[in-house]
Design an enzyme around this catalytic site. Structure first.
Site, short mmCIF file in Angstrom:
data_model
loop_
_atom_site.label_atom_id
_atom_site.label_comp_id
_atom_site.label_asym_id
_atom_site.label_seq_id
_atom_site.Cartn_x
_atom_site.Cartn_y
_atom_site.Cartn_z
N ARG A 10 0.83 -1.22 0.00
CA ARG A 10 0.00 0.00 0.00
C ARG A 10 0.85 1.26 0.00
NH1 ARG A 10 -3.35 -2.16 5.07
NH2 ARG A 10 -1.21 -2.78 5.47
N PRO A 68 7.05 -4.37 6.10
CA PRO A 68 6.57 -4.37 7.49
C PRO A 68 7.72 -4.25 8.48
CG PRO A 68 5.47 -6.07 6.21
CD PRO A 68 6.57 -5.55 5.34
N ALA A 69 7.48 -3.54 9.59
CA ALA A 69 8.51 -3.37 10.61
C ALA A 69 8.92 -4.73 11.18
CB ALA A 69 7.97 -2.48 11.73
N GLY A 119 0.38 9.76 6.62
CA GLY A 119 -0.52 10.16 5.52
C GLY A 119 -1.32 8.99 5.00
N GLY A 120 -0.71 7.79 5.08
CA GLY A 120 -1.42 6.57 4.71
C GLY A 120 -1.79 6.51 3.24
N LYS A 169 7.81 9.63 14.82
CA LYS A 169 6.64 8.95 14.25
C LYS A 169 5.93 8.10 15.31
CE LYS A 169 3.63 7.67 11.17
NZ LYS A 169 3.20 6.34 11.28
N HIS A 172 3.87 10.47 17.18
CA HIS A 172 2.76 10.83 16.28
C HIS A 172 1.65 9.79 16.38
CE1 HIS A 172 0.78 9.87 12.43
NE2 HIS A 172 0.87 11.13 12.08
N GLU A 176 -2.21 10.03 17.47
CA GLU A 176 -3.27 9.51 16.58
C GLU A 176 -4.27 8.66 17.38
OE1 GLU A 176 -1.84 7.88 12.70
OE2 GLU A 176 -2.64 6.02 13.49
N1 LIG Z 1 -0.62 1.51 5.80
C1 LIG Z 1 -0.40 2.64 6.46
O1 LIG Z 1 -1.33 3.44 6.73
C2 LIG Z 1 0.97 3.02 6.89
C3 LIG Z 1 1.97 2.08 6.96
N2 LIG Z 1 3.22 2.45 7.40
C4 LIG Z 1 4.30 1.47 7.48
O2 LIG Z 1 4.83 1.25 6.17
C5 LIG Z 1 5.32 -0.09 6.07
C6 LIG Z 1 4.63 -0.77 4.91
O3 LIG Z 1 3.25 -0.73 5.15
P1 LIG Z 1 2.17 -1.13 4.04
O4 LIG Z 1 2.63 -0.70 2.69
O5 LIG Z 1 0.87 -0.66 4.56
O6 LIG Z 1 2.24 -2.72 4.13
P2 LIG Z 1 1.74 -3.78 3.02
O7 LIG Z 1 1.51 -5.04 3.76
O8 LIG Z 1 0.66 -3.21 2.19
O9 LIG Z 1 3.03 -3.95 2.06
C7 LIG Z 1 4.23 -4.52 2.50
C8 LIG Z 1 4.92 -5.12 1.26
O10 LIG Z 1 6.22 -5.55 1.64
C9 LIG Z 1 6.48 -6.78 0.96
N3 LIG Z 1 7.56 -7.45 1.66
C10 LIG Z 1 7.53 -8.01 2.90
N4 LIG Z 1 8.74 -8.49 3.21
C11 LIG Z 1 9.56 -8.22 2.16
C12 LIG Z 1 10.93 -8.46 1.87
N5 LIG Z 1 11.74 -9.06 2.78
N6 LIG Z 1 11.43 -8.07 0.67
C13 LIG Z 1 10.63 -7.46 -0.23
N7 LIG Z 1 9.33 -7.20 -0.02
C14 LIG Z 1 8.80 -7.58 1.16
C15 LIG Z 1 5.15 -7.49 0.98
O11 LIG Z 1 5.09 -8.50 -0.03
C16 LIG Z 1 4.18 -6.34 0.72
O12 LIG Z 1 3.92 -6.15 -0.65
C17 LIG Z 1 5.03 -0.73 7.45
O13 LIG Z 1 6.15 -0.60 8.28
C18 LIG Z 1 3.88 0.10 7.97
O14 LIG Z 1 3.78 0.05 9.38
C19 LIG Z 1 3.52 3.73 7.73
C20 LIG Z 1 2.55 4.70 7.68
C21 LIG Z 1 1.19 4.42 7.28
O1 LIG Z 2 1.33 4.58 11.05
C1 LIG Z 2 0.20 4.49 10.65
C2 LIG Z 2 -0.69 5.67 10.54
O2 LIG Z 2 -0.04 6.83 10.97
C3 LIG Z 2 -0.32 3.13 10.31
O3 LIG Z 2 -1.60 3.16 9.75
C4 LIG Z 2 -0.26 2.26 11.52
O4 LIG Z 2 -0.59 0.94 11.14
C5 LIG Z 2 -1.20 2.78 12.61
O5 LIG Z 2 -0.94 2.15 13.83
P1 LIG Z 2 -1.88 0.95 14.37
O6 LIG Z 2 -1.77 -0.16 13.34
O7 LIG Z 2 -1.33 0.59 15.70
O8 LIG Z 2 -3.29 1.51 14.42
#
Ligand SMILES: NC(=O)C1=CN([C@@H]2O[C@H](COP(=O)(O)OP(=O)(O)OC[C@H]3O[C@@H](n4cnc5c(N)ncnc54)[C@H](O)[C@@H]3O)[C@@H](O)[C@H]2O)C=CC1
Ligand SMILES: O=C(CO)[C@H](O)[C@H](O)COP(=O)(O)O
Length: 302
Positions: A10, A68-69, A119-120, A169, A172, A176
């Site tokens: 995403r 993912p973290a 921002g998501g 963050k 933050h 949130e």
């Molecule tokens: N979704 C949200 O609102 C937000 C997410 N984040 C952070 O951003 C990061 C990514 O989140 P999303 O994009 O939402 O997750 P997601 O699950 O949509 O995408 C993660 C991607 O990483 C890939 N992946 C996993 N392990 C891998 C590896 N070793 N090598 C290559 N690709 C790999 C997966 O196949 C997947 O396509 C996380 O740390 C999340 O906490 C930060 C701010 C907002």
């Molecule tokens: O960082 C974010 C938004 O700012 C991600 O959406 C995060 O997943 C939100 O935290 P939680 O999953 O604990 O609700």
């Protein structure tokens, strides 16, 4: 600039699209080959593995991790490490724990930037807010990419040394949680209060000039519009919680009172208990009988 992006979910896919739109080149990899193919359709150069991505980037590599973290970040770094040197820059844009980021910054040969991203996916069109920690030269080097991925030059800044971006963050996200909780409480009172209110209308009115207007409140308005005034089938259960837990743990360690964030986190945990009867409330119910001989509502009451 040429940017390697690892993780095309995403958030990572938005990094790819906004970087391409700004005229930069992107090499993209994800464990999911469909995600790689989609990014290639959008104009990125596809890579077959983390190592392949590193080899395609040549010297002075600029790499953005959006996985993912936790273990996924370490796995990607382990594969990258033999290909990195001190002229390379790695950005971790995920929600990593700040102490993990400090450890990674110390152990990698590359310059490491921990980048809190807010921002998501719903914010993709306007760009993200980016909170960056790490060496200043590396931040300066990546400014053209940060300008593209963020809302613009004001949408990113260097917070300080290694760990500070993810630290900011983390806090933050605590904020949130508390904001979500207080909007929830206000709308709960309105939904159960004296007047038969249209909550979408309340949210829309508040969003137009009220002191408490915000993006989260716009999302409340959207939720009432799409789910209905009573939120329809939306379950009484809130997932997530790791970033808020870190915030509370850090506040305890620093002896800083964060009662609202703590309460909001507790509400999330409460929402996930399997037992519909909350033990502390059941005990309070029985204690009122103990000291006041008040009636005790029981689960088998008709
Ligand atoms: N979704 C949200 O609102 C937000 C997410 N984040 C952070 O951003 C990061 C990514 O989140 P999303 O994009 O939402 O997750 P997601 O699950 O949509 O995408 C993660 C991607 O990483 C890939 N992946 C996993 N392990 C891998 C590896 N070793 N090598 C290559 N690709 C790999 C997966 O196949 C997947 O396509 C996380 O740390 C999340 O906490 C930060 C701010 C907002
Ligand atoms: O960082 C974010 C938004 O700012 C991600 O959406 C995060 O997943 C939100 O935290 P939680 O999953 O604990 O609700």
């Amino acid at each position: 600039m040429q940017l390697g992006v690892i993780g095309l979910g995403r958030m990572g896919r938005i990094v790819v699209d906004r970087t391409l739109d700004a005229g930069h080149d992107v090499v993209a990899f994800d464990l999911d080959e469909h995600a790689v193919a989609d990014a290639a359709d959008a104009g990125a150069e596809p890579a077959e593995s983390v190592v392949d991505l590193a080899e395609r980037l040549g010297d002075d590599k600029r790499i953005w991790l959006m996985v993912p973290a936790g273990d996924a970040v370490d796995a990607a770094l382990d594969d990258l490490e033999p290909h990195l040197d001190g002229d390379d820059v790695v950005v971790d844009g995920g929600n990593s724990y700040f102490e993990d980021s400090v450890r990674r910054a110390e152990s990698t040969d590359a310059a490491y930037l921990d980048c809190g991203t807010s921002g998501g996916p719903a914010g993709a069109a306007v760009g993200f807010s980016l909170m960056v920690g790490g060496p200043k030269w590396a931040y300066d080097e990546l400014v053209p990419v940060f300008d593209a991925v963020a809302t613009g030059p004001d949408g990113h800044d260097r917070m300080g040394p290694a760990g500070s971006g993810h630290y900011v963050k983390m806090v933050h996200n605590g904020v949130e949680y508390a904001l979500m909780q207080t909007y929830g409480e206000g709308f709960e009172l309105l939904a159960n209060g004296r007047y038969d209110l249209d909550l979408e209308s309340v949210a829309r009115t508040w969003n137009n000039g009220a002191v408490i207007r915000s993006w989260l409140l716009e999302l409340c308005e959207e939720a009432f519009r799409e789910e209905g005034n009573d939120l329809g089938t939306v379950a009484d259960r809130v997932e997530g919680g790791s970033t808020g837990t870190w915030t509370v743990q850090e506040a305890l360690e620093q002896e800083v009172a964060v009662p609202l964030i703590y309460e909001a986190l507790g509400e999330r945990f409460d929402s996930r208990t399997e037992d519909p009867g909350k033990f502390s409330r059941r005990l309070a119910n029985r204690l009122r009988y103990g000291f006041g001989r008040h009636d005790v509502p029981r689960t088998d009451d008709a």
